[in-house]
Design a protein around this motif. Structure first.
Motif, PDB file in Angstrom:
ATOM      1  N   ILE A 140      31.855  44.309  40.414  1.00 16.70           N
ATOM      2  CA  ILE A 140      31.958  43.634  39.118  1.00 16.70           C
ATOM      3  C   ILE A 140      32.725  42.322  39.280  1.00 16.70           C
ATOM      4  O   ILE A 140      32.302  41.275  38.779  1.00 16.70           O
ATOM      5  CB  ILE A 140      32.646  44.554  38.084  1.00 16.70           C
ATOM      6  CG1 ILE A 140      31.730  45.731  37.730  1.00 16.70           C
ATOM      7  CG2 ILE A 140      33.058  43.780  36.837  1.00 16.70           C
ATOM      8  CD1 ILE A 140      32.414  46.839  36.935  1.00 16.70           C
ATOM      9  N   VAL A 141      33.829  42.375  39.996  1.00 17.64           N
ATOM     10  CA  VAL A 141      34.646  41.177  40.226  1.00 17.64           C
ATOM     11  C   VAL A 141      33.852  40.137  41.012  1.00 17.64           C
ATOM     12  O   VAL A 141      33.915  38.940  40.726  1.00 17.64           O
ATOM     13  CB  VAL A 141      35.972  41.541  40.930  1.00 17.64           C
ATOM     14  CG1 VAL A 141      36.722  40.290  41.382  1.00 17.64           C
ATOM     15  CG2 VAL A 141      36.840  42.389  40.002  1.00 17.64           C
ATOM     16  N   HIS A 142      33.082  40.580  41.966  1.00 15.16           N
ATOM     17  CA  HIS A 142      32.248  39.649  42.751  1.00 15.16           C
ATOM     18  C   HIS A 142      31.261  38.911  41.841  1.00 15.16           C
ATOM     19  O   HIS A 142      31.092  37.688  41.958  1.00 15.16           O
ATOM     20  CB  HIS A 142      31.518  40.415  43.862  1.00 15.16           C
ATOM     21  CG  HIS A 142      30.646  39.560  44.697  1.00 15.16           C
ATOM     22  ND1 HIS A 142      31.148  38.699  45.649  1.00 15.16           N
ATOM     23  CD2 HIS A 142      29.302  39.410  44.719  1.00 15.16           C
ATOM     24  CE1 HIS A 142      30.139  38.046  46.213  1.00 15.16           C
ATOM     25  NE2 HIS A 142      29.007  38.472  45.669  1.00 15.16           N
ATOM     26  N   ILE A 143      30.611  39.637  40.957  1.00 20.26           N
ATOM     27  CA  ILE A 143      29.673  39.007  40.013  1.00 20.26           C
ATOM     28  C   ILE A 143      30.427  38.021  39.124  1.00 20.26           C
ATOM     29  O   ILE A 143      30.015  36.868  38.957  1.00 20.26           O
ATOM     30  CB  ILE A 143      28.947  40.072  39.161  1.00 20.26           C
ATOM     31  CG1 ILE A 143      27.984  40.881  40.031  1.00 20.26           C
ATOM     32  CG2 ILE A 143      28.206  39.414  37.983  1.00 20.26           C
ATOM     33  CD1 ILE A 143      27.424  42.125  39.356  1.00 20.26           C
ATOM     34  N   TYR A 144      31.521  38.456  38.545  1.00 17.02           N
ATOM     35  CA  TYR A 144      32.281  37.601  37.641  1.00 17.02           C
ATOM     36  C   TYR A 144      32.766  36.338  38.341  1.00 17.02           C
ATOM     37  O   TYR A 144      32.678  35.232  37.798  1.00 17.02           O
ATOM     38  CB  TYR A 144      33.451  38.375  37.041  1.00 17.02           C
ATOM     39  CG  TYR A 144      34.185  37.605  35.981  1.00 17.02           C
ATOM     40  CD1 TYR A 144      33.609  37.368  34.736  1.00 17.02           C
ATOM     41  CD2 TYR A 144      35.452  37.096  36.214  1.00 17.02           C
ATOM     42  CE1 TYR A 144      34.266  36.654  33.751  1.00 17.02           C
ATOM     43  CE2 TYR A 144      36.129  36.380  35.239  1.00 17.02           C
ATOM     44  CZ  TYR A 144      35.529  36.163  34.012  1.00 17.02           C
ATOM     45  OH  TYR A 144      36.188  35.452  33.041  1.00 17.02           O
ATOM     46  N   ASN A 145      33.268  36.493  39.560  1.00 14.11           N
ATOM     47  CA  ASN A 145      33.793  35.343  40.292  1.00 14.11           C
ATOM     48  C   ASN A 145      32.726  34.284  40.549  1.00 14.11           C
ATOM     49  O   ASN A 145      33.040  33.091  40.604  1.00 14.11           O
ATOM     50  CB  ASN A 145      34.442  35.782  41.603  1.00 14.11           C
ATOM     51  CG  ASN A 145      35.837  36.328  41.391  1.00 14.11           C
ATOM     52  OD1 ASN A 145      36.465  36.096  40.352  1.00 14.11           O
ATOM     53  ND2 ASN A 145      36.330  37.058  42.377  1.00 14.11           N
ATOM     54  N   PRO A 187      38.983  32.224  40.921  1.00 12.35           N
ATOM     55  CA  PRO A 187      38.447  33.579  41.121  1.00 12.35           C
ATOM     56  C   PRO A 187      39.583  34.607  41.182  1.00 12.35           C
ATOM     57  O   PRO A 187      40.724  34.279  41.482  1.00 12.35           O
ATOM     58  CB  PRO A 187      37.704  33.488  42.448  1.00 12.35           C
ATOM     59  CG  PRO A 187      38.137  32.230  43.091  1.00 12.35           C
ATOM     60  CD  PRO A 187      38.732  31.341  42.051  1.00 12.35           C
ATOM     61  N   PHE A 188      39.212  35.842  40.899  1.00  8.83           N
ATOM     62  CA  PHE A 188      40.164  36.950  40.866  1.00  8.83           C
ATOM     63  C   PHE A 188      40.068  37.801  42.124  1.00  8.83           C
ATOM     64  O   PHE A 188      38.972  38.010  42.658  1.00  8.83           O
ATOM     65  CB  PHE A 188      39.863  37.871  39.673  1.00  8.83           C
ATOM     66  CG  PHE A 188      40.212  37.273  38.350  1.00  8.83           C
ATOM     67  CD1 PHE A 188      41.474  37.461  37.810  1.00  8.83           C
ATOM     68  CD2 PHE A 188      39.285  36.524  37.642  1.00  8.83           C
ATOM     69  CE1 PHE A 188      41.799  36.907  36.583  1.00  8.83           C
ATOM     70  CE2 PHE A 188      39.605  35.966  36.419  1.00  8.83           C
ATOM     71  CZ  PHE A 188      40.870  36.158  35.889  1.00  8.83           C
ATOM     72  N   ALA A 189      41.203  38.342  42.532  1.00 11.51           N
ATOM     73  CA  ALA A 189      41.227  39.430  43.509  1.00 11.51           C
ATOM     74  C   ALA A 189      40.961  40.716  42.721  1.00 11.51           C
ATOM     75  O   ALA A 189      41.250  40.793  41.521  1.00 11.51           O
ATOM     76  CB  ALA A 189      42.580  39.505  44.198  1.00 11.51           C
TER      77      ALA A 189
END
Length: 171
Positions: A21-26, A40-42
């Motif tokens: 999910i984080v990969h998509i959002y980033n 971007p988020f960790a």
């Protein structure tokens, strides 16, 4: 909950999905104005965000999975922290760039709205950075209407962006 169409499974998100999910959002953080986050988020930074969702109630998070890979997600989350806003939720939907144009956003929203249809929710809101024809079209397809535009409220990529506020009142 699980729904399958075109080989894509839509189900409630789990902690194991968070990295994808984080990969998509980033992707959207780095490459688009769709979100006003600037860096971007960790994965660890998004755990608190993830914990707001539940398998029951108004605040849900669902993922679309294609052959073991999360290719999109949708959620309904608290609009504002004051109790009078409890029956209003803000919705969001993101698809992996490789999944765009496959109807996955539509499939995710179908599943989300089915999941929350018996909850005590009066209105759904969506904030859309403009222009974004695909997102506007998706939301309008689900009965959202433009309630207003806040002009030049987000600065990203050295320019200001408008946000369209879309709403759907449930009866």
């Amino acid at each position: 909950m699980s729904a399958t169409s075109s080989g894509v499974d839509v189900r409630t998100a789990t902690g194991d999905d968070l990295a994808q999910i984080v990969h998509i959002y980033n992707h959207y953080v780095v490459h688009t104005p769709i979100t006003f986050d600037l860096a971007p988020f960790a994965v660890g930074e998004r755990r608190g965000w993830f914990e707001q969702f539940s398998t029951t109630g108004r605040h849900r998070l669902l993922v679309a999975v294609d052959r073991g890979t999360v290719v999109g997600y949708t959620g309904s989350h608290q609009f504002r922290p004051k109790a009078a806003y409890d029956t209003t939720v803000e919705t969001t939907v993101y698809c992996a760039p490789s999944a765009l144009g496959r109807g996955i956003g539509r499939q995710l929203y179908l599943a989300l709205f089915q999941a929350i249809e018996t909850e005590d929710i009066h209105s759904l809101l969506a904030a859309i950075t403009l222009p974004n024809d695909a997102s506007v079209s998706l939301h309008e397809r689900f009965g959202f209407t433009l309630s207003g535009v806040t002009r030049a409220v987000g600065r990203k990529f050295d320019r200001y962006w408008d946000v369209g506020w879309y709403e759907r009142i449930l009866e």
